[in-house]
Design a protein around this motif. Structure first.
Motif, PDB file in Angstrom:
ATOM      1  N   ARG A  99     -44.234  14.385  58.699  1.00  0.00           N
ATOM      2  CA  ARG A  99     -44.211  15.646  59.465  1.00  0.00           C
ATOM      3  C   ARG A  99     -45.609  16.241  59.595  1.00  0.00           C
ATOM      4  O   ARG A  99     -46.522  15.832  58.893  1.00  0.00           O
ATOM      5  N   ASP A 100     -45.710  17.262  60.410  1.00  0.00           N
ATOM      6  CA  ASP A 100     -46.947  18.021  60.477  1.00  0.00           C
ATOM      7  C   ASP A 100     -47.009  18.871  59.211  1.00  0.00           C
ATOM      8  O   ASP A 100     -46.186  19.762  58.997  1.00  0.00           O
ATOM      9  N   THR A 101     -47.963  18.579  58.362  1.00  0.00           N
ATOM     10  CA  THR A 101     -48.011  19.222  57.054  1.00  0.00           C
ATOM     11  C   THR A 101     -48.197  20.728  57.155  1.00  0.00           C
ATOM     12  O   THR A 101     -47.618  21.502  56.407  1.00  0.00           O
ATOM     13  N   ILE A 102     -49.044  21.110  58.096  1.00  0.00           N
ATOM     14  CA  ILE A 102     -49.335  22.544  58.211  1.00  0.00           C
ATOM     15  C   ILE A 102     -48.048  23.294  58.543  1.00  0.00           C
ATOM     16  O   ILE A 102     -47.766  24.347  57.986  1.00  0.00           O
ATOM     17  N   ASP A 103     -47.232  22.687  59.396  1.00  0.00           N
ATOM     18  CA  ASP A 103     -45.979  23.329  59.767  1.00  0.00           C
ATOM     19  C   ASP A 103     -45.048  23.415  58.548  1.00  0.00           C
ATOM     20  O   ASP A 103     -44.447  24.455  58.275  1.00  0.00           O
ATOM     21  N   SER A 104     -44.965  22.320  57.782  1.00  0.00           N
ATOM     22  CA  SER A 104     -44.120  22.322  56.582  1.00  0.00           C
ATOM     23  C   SER A 104     -44.606  23.404  55.618  1.00  0.00           C
ATOM     24  O   SER A 104     -43.824  24.140  55.037  1.00  0.00           O
ATOM     25  N   LEU A 105     -45.900  23.433  55.480  1.00  0.00           N
ATOM     26  CA  LEU A 105     -46.490  24.396  54.551  1.00  0.00           C
ATOM     27  C   LEU A 105     -46.145  25.824  54.969  1.00  0.00           C
ATOM     28  O   LEU A 105     -45.746  26.655  54.160  1.00  0.00           O
ATOM     29  N   ARG A 106     -46.264  26.044  56.249  1.00  0.00           N
ATOM     30  CA  ARG A 106     -45.964  27.383  56.774  1.00  0.00           C
ATOM     31  C   ARG A 106     -44.520  27.745  56.447  1.00  0.00           C
ATOM     32  O   ARG A 106     -44.221  28.823  55.989  1.00  0.00           O
ATOM     33  N   ARG A 107     -43.641  26.769  56.669  1.00  0.00           N
ATOM     34  CA  ARG A 107     -42.218  27.053  56.415  1.00  0.00           C
ATOM     35  C   ARG A 107     -41.942  27.253  54.933  1.00  0.00           C
ATOM     36  O   ARG A 107     -41.061  27.994  54.550  1.00  0.00           O
ATOM     37  N   VAL A 161     -50.718  21.478  47.536  1.00  0.00           N
ATOM     38  CA  VAL A 161     -50.631  20.369  48.500  1.00  0.00           C
ATOM     39  C   VAL A 161     -51.286  19.124  47.890  1.00  0.00           C
ATOM     40  O   VAL A 161     -52.370  19.209  47.290  1.00  0.00           O
ATOM     41  N   LEU A 162     -50.584  18.007  47.996  1.00  0.00           N
ATOM     42  CA  LEU A 162     -51.127  16.744  47.480  1.00  0.00           C
ATOM     43  C   LEU A 162     -51.498  15.846  48.657  1.00  0.00           C
ATOM     44  O   LEU A 162     -50.694  15.667  49.566  1.00  0.00           O
ATOM     45  N   ALA A 163     -52.707  15.301  48.624  1.00  0.00           N
ATOM     46  CA  ALA A 163     -53.120  14.402  49.710  1.00  0.00           C
ATOM     47  C   ALA A 163     -53.586  13.079  49.117  1.00  0.00           C
ATOM     48  O   ALA A 163     -53.988  13.031  47.952  1.00  0.00           O
ATOM     49  N   GLU A 164     -53.520  11.999  49.921  1.00  0.00           N
ATOM     50  CA  GLU A 164     -53.957  10.692  49.439  1.00  0.00           C
ATOM     51  C   GLU A 164     -55.453  10.723  49.132  1.00  0.00           C
ATOM     52  O   GLU A 164     -55.875  10.389  48.040  1.00  0.00           O
ATOM     53  N   THR A 165     -56.213  11.158  50.136  1.00  0.00           N
ATOM     54  CA  THR A 165     -57.676  11.224  49.959  1.00  0.00           C
ATOM     55  C   THR A 165     -58.172  12.556  50.495  1.00  0.00           C
ATOM     56  O   THR A 165     -57.463  13.239  51.240  1.00  0.00           O
ATOM     57  N   GLU A 166     -59.377  12.861  50.113  1.00  0.00           N
ATOM     58  CA  GLU A 166     -60.005  14.119  50.523  1.00  0.00           C
ATOM     59  C   GLU A 166     -60.070  14.222  52.050  1.00  0.00           C
ATOM     60  O   GLU A 166     -59.877  15.304  52.617  1.00  0.00           O
ATOM     61  N   PRO A 185     -59.722  24.418  54.747  1.00  0.00           N
ATOM     62  CA  PRO A 185     -59.550  25.863  54.980  1.00  0.00           C
ATOM     63  C   PRO A 185     -58.169  26.194  55.539  1.00  0.00           C
ATOM     64  O   PRO A 185     -57.569  27.199  55.158  1.00  0.00           O
ATOM     65  N   GLU A 186     -57.654  25.318  56.411  1.00  0.00           N
ATOM     66  CA  GLU A 186     -56.372  25.617  57.040  1.00  0.00           C
ATOM     67  C   GLU A 186     -55.236  25.597  56.008  1.00  0.00           C
ATOM     68  O   GLU A 186     -54.329  26.418  56.040  1.00  0.00           O
ATOM     69  N   VAL A 187     -55.316  24.628  55.072  1.00  0.00           N
ATOM     70  CA  VAL A 187     -54.291  24.513  54.027  1.00  0.00           C
ATOM     71  C   VAL A 187     -54.226  25.806  53.208  1.00  0.00           C
ATOM     72  O   VAL A 187     -53.169  26.366  52.962  1.00  0.00           O
ATOM     73  N   ILE A 188     -55.378  26.314  52.848  1.00  0.00           N
ATOM     74  CA  ILE A 188     -55.412  27.538  52.036  1.00  0.00           C
ATOM     75  C   ILE A 188     -54.981  28.739  52.887  1.00  0.00           C
ATOM     76  O   ILE A 188     -54.206  29.583  52.457  1.00  0.00           O
ATOM     77  N   ARG A 189     -55.447  28.759  54.126  1.00  0.00           N
ATOM     78  CA  ARG A 189     -55.099  29.866  55.013  1.00  0.00           C
ATOM     79  C   ARG A 189     -53.586  29.955  55.205  1.00  0.00           C
ATOM     80  O   ARG A 189     -53.013  31.015  55.330  1.00  0.00           O
ATOM     81  N   GLN A 190     -52.946  28.786  55.209  1.00  0.00           N
ATOM     82  CA  GLN A 190     -51.494  28.796  55.442  1.00  0.00           C
ATOM     83  C   GLN A 190     -50.703  29.048  54.165  1.00  0.00           C
ATOM     84  O   GLN A 190     -49.489  28.896  54.139  1.00  0.00           O
ATOM     85  N   GLY A 191     -51.380  29.420  53.120  1.00  0.00           N
ATOM     86  CA  GLY A 191     -50.649  29.905  51.950  1.00  0.00           C
ATOM     87  C   GLY A 191     -50.609  28.969  50.767  1.00  0.00           C
ATOM     88  O   GLY A 191     -49.979  29.291  49.753  1.00  0.00           O
TER      89      GLY A 191
END
Ligand code: C2E
Ligand code: MG
Ligand code: MG
Length: 557
Positions: free
Chosen positions: A49-57, A70-75, A81-87
């Motif tokens: 899925r679009d992670t940012i959307d999931s995160l927002r939800r 949020v866990l990611a495979e690689t940096e 910034p967007e991940v943090i901005r979205q909460g």
């Protein structure tokens, strides 16, 4: 129905922490809603899925207050910034993750969420009463309006303010004032449904948003319920405090479709409710808008005039009944309007009373009166008494005596040169406290006169207790004194009453020789009116006094 995962599906992450894997975002939503976990790890690539959307939800829901890491495979995969901005509370790269890093991140994310919650509470709730504050109120109102416009139910916005809360603060102190606000809040909560929002907008201003209302009759019922919830006095620290409220109401969609419009309309309705007498409620009505707006505009102008000292005094001499001596002058306030010119106090004093501006205005008038006394002294004029009118709100001010004392001391004006005119009705409305206040002023050496005497209904027994020096017969009785038997009798009785009680008697509004003749014959001591002199500016007075004196007449008290 989706279910919350059982504990058996949990795996131990590290000491004191269990972890459940859910590999489908939609399935995760249910436990997310239930706030079942202390912390959520969100895989950046979950479901593709679009992670940012999931995160927002996962984060942007009022009730969901779990921190998300949020866990990611690689940096490279992370748009940091967007991940943090979205909460997201934090993000980790799976490749670089160690147990200690994970532990630190978990601790940090939980702490950060707690701080966020605390900040949210601070930014949404009033710390004194625990009610919604202005921010949350606005959000709820916006939400409520959207719902009301989608469905067929009404939203009612109630604006309230407490009557006399300033006086309560002044007399009983701020802790008692705060306690009153808390008790009022509790009553408003009890009166409304849990789905309604009760907010404190500041000071003694409250608002209630009631949603899903069927019709105006239900709104009226709620308004009456709110008002009658104040019937019972508030009791604390061994005291009983009575306060009432006025309520202004605006409805959505009837009176507006957006928050600011509804707010403005509820505020205008409140203004109307207060003007119609306190302890009252009013619905917004467009035809009242124009009048209320005009009132508001006048109030603004008055504030401006106060700041810019646009008020002045005119002076009307008071004479001995034979006309041979000026005993003093009455200070009469005038407004100086740039367009409308000189404005009469009969227009602005009532407005100042209802808007609370009378206290600063009254203070300014007393200061101006003191300045005049000092000016006349500099000009070496004989000492003149100056009579200053006090309005009901000024007389009710618990700090009245201290304020007057402070002004006279600061201006170096002896108290025997100041006379306060208080109307008979003001004295009667103030009740037993009036005697105490008058006694304090009397003991300071200030002279006291009862203005507009005869129009109120003071009982003789009361009058005997008032330590006053003078009665001023209202000019309505003087007007037809020679033609109307009733008026003549009243004037005669007041004069006799004054004589029996050893009080000075002055008649105001004397315009004709015949009126003067009558008053003299009946033994009235003093007179004031157009027959002798109209109210005049200070400049005119300074010119007039020597002319009067030149006719071998006397000036001075
Ligand atoms: P008041 O204190 O009873 O003042 C007497 C009013 O009668 C004054 O009106 C005065 O100009 C008017 N007057 C005096 N002699 C005659 C006369 O022979 N014939 C007629 N027809 N009128 C006469 P003004 O200045 O318009 O003041 C009206 C009221 O406004 C005052 O009644 C007083 O209640 C209030 N007021 C005036 N100045 C102040 C003030 O500084 N503070 C407060 N609180 N009220 C004030
Ligand atoms: Mg007067
Ligand atoms: Mg009067």
């Amino acid at each position: 129905m989706r279910s919350i995962p059982s504990m058996s599906s949990c795996k131990k992450l590290f000491e004191g922490m269990l972890m459940t894997w859910i590999d489908n975002f939609n399935e995760a939503l249910c436990p997310l809603d239930a706030c079942y976990y202390d912390l959520v790890f969100l895989d950046y690539h979950l479901d593709g899925r679009d992670t940012i959307d999931s995160l927002r939800r996962a984060t942007r829901h009022e009730e969901r207050n779990m921190p998300v890491i949020v866990l990611a495979e690689t940096e490279d995969h992370l748009d940091d910034p967007e991940v943090i901005r979205q909460g997201a509370a934090d993000y980790l790269c799976k490749q670089e993750m160690s147990v200690s890093m994970l532990k630190r991140s978990v601790r940090y994310a939980i702490e950060r969420k707690k701080i966020e919650q605390r900040l949210l509470t601070l930014s949404h709730y009033d710390p004194l009463t625990g009610l919604a504050n202005r921010n949350l109120f606005y959000l709820k109102l916006t939400d409520g309006i959207i719902q009301s416009l989608r469905g067929d139910k009404l939203l009612a916005l109630f604006f309230l303010d407490l009557d006399h809360s300033k006086e309560i603060n002044d007399t009983l102190g701020h802790p008692a004032g705060d306690r009153l606000l808390q008790d009022v809040s509790a009553r408003l909560k009890e009166t409304t449904r849990s789905s309604d929002t009760v907010a404190r907008l500041g000071g003694d201003e409250f608002a209630i948003i009631a949603t899903h209302i069927n019709n105006e009759t239900d709104v009226t019922l709620l308004a009456k319920k709110i008002i009658s919830s104040f019937n019972e006095p508030f009791k604390f620290t061994g005291k009983q405090i009575s306060t009432h409220t006025s309520v202004g109401i605006a409805l959505c969609p009837t009176h507006g479709h957006d928050p600011d419009e509804l707010l403005r309309h509820a505020d205008l309705a409140l203004y109307q409710a207060k003007a119609a007498g306190r302890n009252n409620f009013k619905f917004y009505a467009s035809e009242l808008d124009a009048r209320a707006q005009e009132f508001r505009a006048l109030e603004q102008e008055m504030r401006y005039a106060l700041q810019h000292q646009d008020f002045t005094l005119h002076f009307q001499p008071m004479f001995s009944a034979d006309g041979n001596k000026v005993l003093g002058v009455e200070a009469l306030a005038r407004g100086n309007h740039k367009v409308r010119g000189m404005i009469s106090p009969v227009h602005f004093i009532p407005l100042a009373e209802s808007s609370g501006l009378i206290l600063p205005l009254g203070a300014q008038i007393l200061e101006m009166a003191c300045d005049q006394i000092n000016l006349w002294r500099q000009l070496k004029l004989p000492e003149l008494l100056i009579a200053v009118n006090l309005s009901p709100a000024q007389f009710a001010d618990p700090e009245l005596v201290e304020k007057i004392m402070e002004t006279l001391q600061r201006k170096g004006v002896p108290s025997h040169l100041v006379e306060l005119e208080i109307t008979e009705n003001t004295l009667m409305d103030t009740g037993p406290g009036a005697t105490k206040r008058l006694t304090k002023l009397h003991d300071m050496g200030i002279r006291l006169a009862i203005d507009d005497f005869g129009t109120g209904y003071s009982s003789l027994s009361y009058l005997k207790k008032f330590p006053v020096h003078k009665l001023k017969i209202d000019r309505v009785f003087i007007k037809d004194i020679t033609t109307d038997k009733g008026d003549a009798t009243i004037a005669r009785s007041i004069i006799q009453l004054g004589q029996a009680m050893n009080l000075e008697i002055i008649a105001e509004g004397v315009e004709t020789e015949a009126q003067l003749e009558f008053l003299r014959k009946e033994g009235c001591d003093q007179v004031q009116g157009f027959l002798f002199a109209k109210p005049m500016t200070n400049k005119a007075l300074i010119e007039w006094l020597p002319e009067y004196q030149a006719k071998t007449k006397h000036i001075g008290c």
